[in-house]
Write a protein that holds these residues in place. Sequence first.
Motif, PDB file in Angstrom:
ATOM      1  N   PRO A   1       0.933  -1.155  -0.142  1.00 23.38           N
ATOM      2  CA  PRO A   1      -0.139  -0.190   0.129  1.00 23.38           C
ATOM      3  C   PRO A   1       0.709   1.171   0.015  1.00 23.38           C
ATOM      4  O   PRO A   1       2.042   1.195   0.710  1.00 23.38           O
ATOM      5  N   GLY A   2       0.290   2.368  -0.344  1.00 24.46           N
ATOM      6  CA  GLY A   2       1.229   3.587  -0.476  1.00 24.46           C
ATOM      7  C   GLY A   2       0.631   4.468   0.604  1.00 24.46           C
ATOM      8  O   GLY A   2       1.430   5.503   0.873  1.00 24.46           O
TER       9      GLY A   2
ATOM     10  N   GLU B   1       7.738   8.669   7.615  1.00 23.82           N
ATOM     11  CA  GLU B   1       7.085   7.565   6.683  1.00 23.82           C
ATOM     12  C   GLU B   1       7.442   6.399   7.457  1.00 23.82           C
ATOM     13  O   GLU B   1       8.493   5.955   8.112  1.00 23.82           O
ATOM     14  N   LEU B   2       6.772   5.144   7.244  1.00 24.77           N
ATOM     15  CA  LEU B   2       7.177   3.826   7.641  1.00 24.77           C
ATOM     16  C   LEU B   2       7.953   3.154   6.470  1.00 24.77           C
ATOM     17  O   LEU B   2       7.986   2.932   5.373  1.00 24.77           O
TER      18      LEU B   2
ATOM     19  N   VAL C   1      10.245  -0.006   1.405  1.00 23.19           N
ATOM     20  CA  VAL C   1       9.690   0.781   0.565  1.00 23.19           C
ATOM     21  C   VAL C   1       8.927   1.856   1.331  1.00 23.19           C
ATOM     22  O   VAL C   1       8.213   1.661   2.570  1.00 23.19           O
ATOM     23  N   PRO C   2       8.938   2.962   1.225  1.00 26.79           N
ATOM     24  CA  PRO C   2       8.158   4.296   1.984  1.00 26.79           C
ATOM     25  C   PRO C   2       6.751   4.120   1.967  1.00 26.79           C
ATOM     26  O   PRO C   2       5.898   3.950   0.926  1.00 26.79           O
ATOM     27  N   MET C   3       6.210   4.263   2.969  1.00 26.58           N
ATOM     28  CA  MET C   3       4.506   4.428   3.048  1.00 26.58           C
ATOM     29  C   MET C   3       4.308   5.632   3.591  1.00 26.58           C
ATOM     30  O   MET C   3       4.838   5.877   4.758  1.00 26.58           O
ATOM     31  N   THR C   4       3.321   6.489   3.423  1.00 23.82           N
ATOM     32  CA  THR C   4       2.584   7.544   4.140  1.00 23.82           C
ATOM     33  C   THR C   4       1.738   6.781   5.280  1.00 23.82           C
ATOM     34  O   THR C   4       0.835   6.351   4.877  1.00 23.82           O
TER      35      THR C   4
END
Length: 225
Positions: free
Chosen positions: A116-117, A135-136, A150-153
């Motif tokens: 997921p983004g 960011e996670l 991978v970055p997620m907001t």
Amino acid sequence: MSIAPPTLLWERELAAQGYTLVAGCDEVGRGALAGPVSVGVVVINAATASELPGVKDSKLLREPVRQALVPAIEEWALAHAVGHAEAAEIDAVGLMAALRLAGTRALAQVAAELLPGFVILDGNQDWLSVPVQPELRFGVEVADVEIPGVPMTVQTRIKADMTCLSVAAASVLAKVERDSIMIEHATSYPQFGWEHNKGYATAAHRSAIAAHGPNDFHRKSWRLT
């Protein structure tokens, strides 16, 4: 006074901003004296997902209703998972870090299928992101496969479990899975009544701890009696 059911309104707004894959995330077990903290994650296509009748914040649903909703939620979601952090881990690293650990485990499971983004996190505390980082990012192994960071907001939303359908769905999955764990443990430790209290701080549970002492499923760093 009836409570309006959760909708996909905010998820649709996120889709309009370019976030197609949105994850709803919620925890259960934060206040219990025994058992894990559990974090549910449900990933949907925010642009095309349909409403899912009957799903509400898990606290508003009776146990048989929650259990009956699980197959529908699992079919509705593009990906879903529940991660756990055990009592010993809570004692070792503290509650906030244990919630992050459980959430990262759940996200690692869904990342095996898709990433997921955007993550909608119930509440006003961002326990999911790495501290002092908006960011996670995570790098963990799932089935011996390395997942890149991978970055997620991640954004918190107060009462998201009551207003955002993806978060409400995640809360149901987490609640049902954690309850089943506590019911299973209750067969080995019937004196604590976990099939009824699910590890929470009822008077009867505290009395049982005082009478029999805590076991490995209790959070020994907490005030138990």
